[in-house]
Design an enzyme around this catalytic site. Structure first.
Site, mmCIF file in Angstrom:
data_model
loop_
_atom_site.group_PDB
_atom_site.id
_atom_site.type_symbol
_atom_site.label_atom_id
_atom_site.label_comp_id
_atom_site.label_asym_id
_atom_site.label_seq_id
_atom_site.Cartn_x
_atom_site.Cartn_y
_atom_site.Cartn_z
ATOM 1 C CG HIS A 1 85.560 11.600 -13.408
ATOM 2 N ND1 HIS A 1 84.504 11.573 -12.541
ATOM 3 C CD2 HIS A 1 85.136 12.271 -14.508
ATOM 4 C CE1 HIS A 1 83.466 12.193 -13.105
ATOM 5 N NE2 HIS A 1 83.821 12.623 -14.287
HETATM 6 N N1 UDP Z 1 80.055 4.701 -14.544
HETATM 7 C C1 UDP Z 1 80.238 3.405 -15.007
HETATM 8 N N2 UDP Z 1 81.406 2.776 -14.693
HETATM 9 C C2 UDP Z 1 82.398 3.356 -13.962
HETATM 10 C C3 UDP Z 1 82.181 4.677 -13.478
HETATM 11 C C4 UDP Z 1 81.004 5.330 -13.799
HETATM 12 O O1 UDP Z 1 79.368 2.837 -15.668
HETATM 13 O O2 UDP Z 1 83.426 2.723 -13.729
HETATM 14 C C5 UDP Z 1 78.809 5.388 -14.893
HETATM 15 C C6 UDP Z 1 78.028 5.893 -13.716
HETATM 16 O O3 UDP Z 1 77.210 4.869 -13.184
HETATM 17 C C7 UDP Z 1 77.221 7.016 -14.333
HETATM 18 C C8 UDP Z 1 78.181 7.578 -15.362
HETATM 19 O O4 UDP Z 1 79.120 6.547 -15.625
HETATM 20 O O5 UDP Z 1 76.085 6.534 -15.003
HETATM 21 C C9 UDP Z 1 78.835 8.786 -14.814
HETATM 22 O O6 UDP Z 1 79.869 9.133 -15.608
HETATM 23 P P1 UDP Z 1 81.095 10.001 -15.096
HETATM 24 O O7 UDP Z 1 81.205 9.896 -13.637
HETATM 25 O O8 UDP Z 1 82.259 9.614 -15.932
HETATM 26 O O9 UDP Z 1 80.690 11.476 -15.554
HETATM 27 P P2 UDP Z 1 79.797 12.624 -14.909
HETATM 28 O O10 UDP Z 1 78.475 12.043 -14.553
HETATM 29 O O11 UDP Z 1 80.533 13.167 -13.747
HETATM 30 O O12 UDP Z 1 79.670 13.624 -16.006
#
Ligand code: UDP
Length: 377
Positions: free
Chosen positions: A228
């Site tokens: 993403h």
């Molecule tokens: N997550 C979720 N469902 C999904 C994808 C990610 O619950 O379909 C959770 C994942 O387990 C983690 C968080 O969302 O706890 C991460 O978010 P994301 O990847 O959007 O953002 P980043 O961590 O890169 O800022």
């Protein structure tokens, strides 16, 4: 209850002393922030600290927002600003204006923000301009890549914060290197609230999730992937190369991808074909179940890199750098970027890799440490 000087304090289960009528305003708006806020909001409530939540609306779909509030028992936001889908500047600007209005009327003792999104920056700017003390959870993280919008948001938010809650020793060092010890801000190594969340919800999540059954997935026989990050989704060459690698891996081990709405849109726009299993974004409980039962994680997510490790899974990070450098040092994470051959080659080489989990993200009580410090005002 007892009186210390002019301050009336309550004693709570966490032995936190709380000034009477202390009030926190939390500004959040994106998926990872709901997960980070869940354990802190619970600890604030236990400590008897009033919390008002402002949801900016950055993520608004039921499966990107509501599901987390429901599953994780996060208090309902008091305000929903419904600001999303704009350019970075417009989104941040509109959030800033609305949050500033609310902070003027709410008059909190402290504003609390999480992570590195536009909602984080808008909340931070609004607080700083009104000279309300600002606390940043997940402070000090750096990718050292200013092309990432998240890196800009982190650096600016840290600089405006008076209380910095760092998840790792590396994050503390980053702040020290940037001179933060001279700025009068208070820096705390708390451990990671995402570890708190995983520890708290894991058993319940795995027992209640039916995601494997729903999609006919076999435990121990699939790879979990997410994409993403803007640098991957917004560049069709990067996206095509990652998808080509996942298509190839899928011929050897089933690949399951809960797809971010932005990635879905970019795949469609660029006409990129996938041959692996695509799911709509899943809730946190389903995610913890997928993590438990997969064999490896491939991701450009920050949070998922840690959750992979904490679930004992090897991770290929689809980026050239990471803020979570301790995972690479521990030999549990390899930065593979977006090159198709590098991704497939590193996948094959590490298929049998065993990850031994060590307490590099604290002891699962980061939220309590954060609340204890917030209670001091
Ligand atoms: N997550 C979720 N469902 C999904 C994808 C990610 O619950 O379909 C959770 C994942 O387990 C983690 C968080 O969302 O706890 C991460 O978010 P994301 O990847 O959007 O953002 P980043 O961590 O890169 O800022």
């Amino acid at each position: 209850m007892s009186v210390i000087g002019a301050r009336i304090v309550y004693f709570t289960p966490f032995a936190v002393s709380v000034p009477l009528k202390m009030k926190i305003v939390t500004v959040l708006g994106a998926r990872p922030q709901f997960i980070k806020a869940a354990t802190v909001s619970r600890a604030l409530a236990h400590a008897g600290i009033a919390e008002t939540i402002i949801h900016t609306g950055q993520h608004f779909d039921a499966n990107m927002s509501d599901v987390f509030f429901r599953e994780m028992d996060i208090p309902k936001p008091h305000y929903h600003l419904e600001i999303s889908g704009l350019s970075h500047g417009a989104m941040t600007g509109r959030m800033l204006e609305k949050v500033e209005d609310l902070l003027r009327s709410e008059k909190p003792d402290t504003v609390l923000v999480y992570g590195d999104t536009n909602s984080t920056l808008a909340g931070a700017l609004a607080a700083a301009k009104l000279r309300i003390p600002l606390a940043h959870v997940e402070a000090g993280l750096r990718s050292f890549n200013l092309n990432m919008p998240e890196e800009i948001n982190r650096i600016l938010t840290d600089r405006m914060s008076s209380i910095l809650f760092c998840p790792t020793a590396t994050a503390v060092k980053n702040l020290e290197r940037e001179g933060f010890r001279e700025f009068g801000s208070s820096i705390h190594l708390t451990g990671d609230v995402m570890y708190d969340a995983l520890k708290y919800y894991q058993t319940k999540a795995i027992a209640s999730s039916t995601i494997l059954k729903q999609h006919d997935l076999k435990a121990g026989a699939f790879v979990l992937a997410t994409i993403h990050r803007a640098e991957n989704t917004d560049d069709p060459r990067h996206l095509a190369s990652i998808v080509a690698a996942l298509n190839t891996i899928n011929q050897e081990t089933a690949v399951v991808v809960p797809l971010h709405p932005r990635t879905k849109q970019h795949l469609k726009n660029a006409g990129i074909k996938t041959s692996f299993t695509l799911l709509d974004p899943v809730g946190y409980f389903d995610m913890l179940s997928l993590l438990k039962h997969c064999t490896m994680v491939l991701t450009d997510s920050g949070g998922l890199q840690k959750e992979a490790y904490l679930s004992g899974k090897f991770c290929l990070t689809l980026r050239n750098e990471t803020e979570w450098v301790e995972l690479v040092k521990a030999g549990a994470n390899v930065l593979v970027g977006t090159n198709e051959k590098k991704i497939t080659g590193t996948f094959r080489k590490n298929k049998k890799k065993v990850v031994r989990v060590k307490p590099i993200y604290g002891n699962g009580h980061a939220a309590e440490k954060i609340v204890k410090r917030l209670a001091r005002g």
